[in-house]
Design an enzyme around this catalytic site. Structure first.
Site, short mmCIF file in Angstrom:
data_model
loop_
_atom_site.label_atom_id
_atom_site.label_comp_id
_atom_site.label_asym_id
_atom_site.label_seq_id
_atom_site.Cartn_x
_atom_site.Cartn_y
_atom_site.Cartn_z
N HIS A 34 0.82 -1.21 0.00
CA HIS A 34 0.00 0.00 0.00
C HIS A 34 0.85 1.26 0.00
O HIS A 34 1.58 1.54 0.97
CB HIS A 34 -0.92 -0.05 1.23
CG HIS A 34 -1.84 1.12 1.36
ND1 HIS A 34 -1.45 2.33 1.88
CD2 HIS A 34 -3.16 1.25 1.05
CE1 HIS A 34 -2.49 3.15 1.89
NE2 HIS A 34 -3.52 2.53 1.39
N ASP A 35 0.82 2.01 -1.12
CA ASP A 35 1.34 3.38 -1.19
C ASP A 35 2.83 3.53 -0.84
O ASP A 35 3.24 4.56 -0.31
CB ASP A 35 0.53 4.31 -0.27
CG ASP A 35 -0.85 4.61 -0.82
OD1 ASP A 35 -1.26 3.98 -1.81
OD2 ASP A 35 -1.53 5.48 -0.24
N LYS A 126 -4.54 4.74 -6.81
CA LYS A 126 -5.15 5.03 -5.52
C LYS A 126 -5.86 6.39 -5.59
O LYS A 126 -5.27 7.38 -6.01
CB LYS A 126 -4.05 5.05 -4.47
CG LYS A 126 -4.53 5.30 -3.06
CD LYS A 126 -5.12 4.04 -2.46
CE LYS A 126 -5.54 4.28 -1.03
NZ LYS A 126 -4.43 4.70 -0.16
#
Length: 219
Positions: A34-35, A126
């Site tokens: 994630h990110d 995202k």
């Protein structure tokens, strides 16, 4: 409204007991990174990835090991990454809390080199805190017969926590890898772990996740 400067802290090892009794199963799981973009990682300092023992370096090493184990076990690996130069209308309320966000340059948008996506990995754009918002993550997981999500990345108490919450509400069992997550502080990190354990999923150590994935790869 910019990101804070994040000091090093000790990663959690004493994990809260989960209310859920979910058991990680390799043939049901997907891994989410994630990110882990250069823009977000820069908050830990310019030398955080090269400084031995830093919070970000340890988290990155643990995520890389999980990704390697997942690929070997046939577990899908998903990445989320934001785009730079977002239109204000598209960025929405996030602009009120965090400003305009990243620029559309490699120094901001790129996933850090140590975690670069590999052939066969799936990259998602995202848009909001949760990885499920305005993406087809749920549909891609369903098409692969996956109803468990191993969550790693940054930041634990923001996007990672929101993703766990939404996974639970979609009947996807979440696993929150305590030492493969980084946050603004140990206090924020612990808060996220406590909430997940109490309300939505199962905190785990990366060693335990790798053991499960490795056992499956050997079968």
């Amino acid at each position: 409204m910019a990101l804070p400067s994040i000091p090093d802290y000790a990663l959690p090892t004493d994990l809260p007991a989960p209310r859920a009794s979910f058991t990680l199963e390799t043939d049901r799981a997907a891994l989410l990174i994630h990110d882990m973009q250069r823009y977000f990682c820069a908050a830990f300092g310019p030398d955080a990835l090269s400084r031995a023992g830093s919070t970000l370096a340890r988290v990155t090493q643990n995520i890389a090991a999980l990704a390697q184990a997942a690929r070997a076990a046939g577990v899908p690996v998903f990445y989320t990454a934001q785009k730079g130069n977002q239109l204000l209308a598209d960025r929405g309320l996030q602009a009120d809390l965090w400003g305009k966000g990243m620029n559309a340059i490699p120094e901001h948008e790129d996933i850090i080199a140590a975690l670069a996506p590999q052939p066969g990995d799936i990259q998602l754009v995202k848009h909001r805190y949760s990885a499920f918002q305005r993406s087809n993550l749920a549909e891609l997981m369903r098409a692969r017969g996956r109803d468990q999500l191993i969550v790693t990345g940054i930041y634990a108490h923001i996007g990672c926590l929101a993703t766990v919450c939404e996974a639970f509400q979609r009947d996807i069992e979440p696993f929150f890898v305590a030492d493969a997550l980084a946050d603004f502080s140990r206090e924020k990190h612990d808060m996220a772990l406590a909430w997940v354990a109490a309300c939505a999923g199962v905190p785990m150590a990366s060693d335990a996740v790798r053991t499960t994935l490795g056992d499956a790869a050997c079968n």
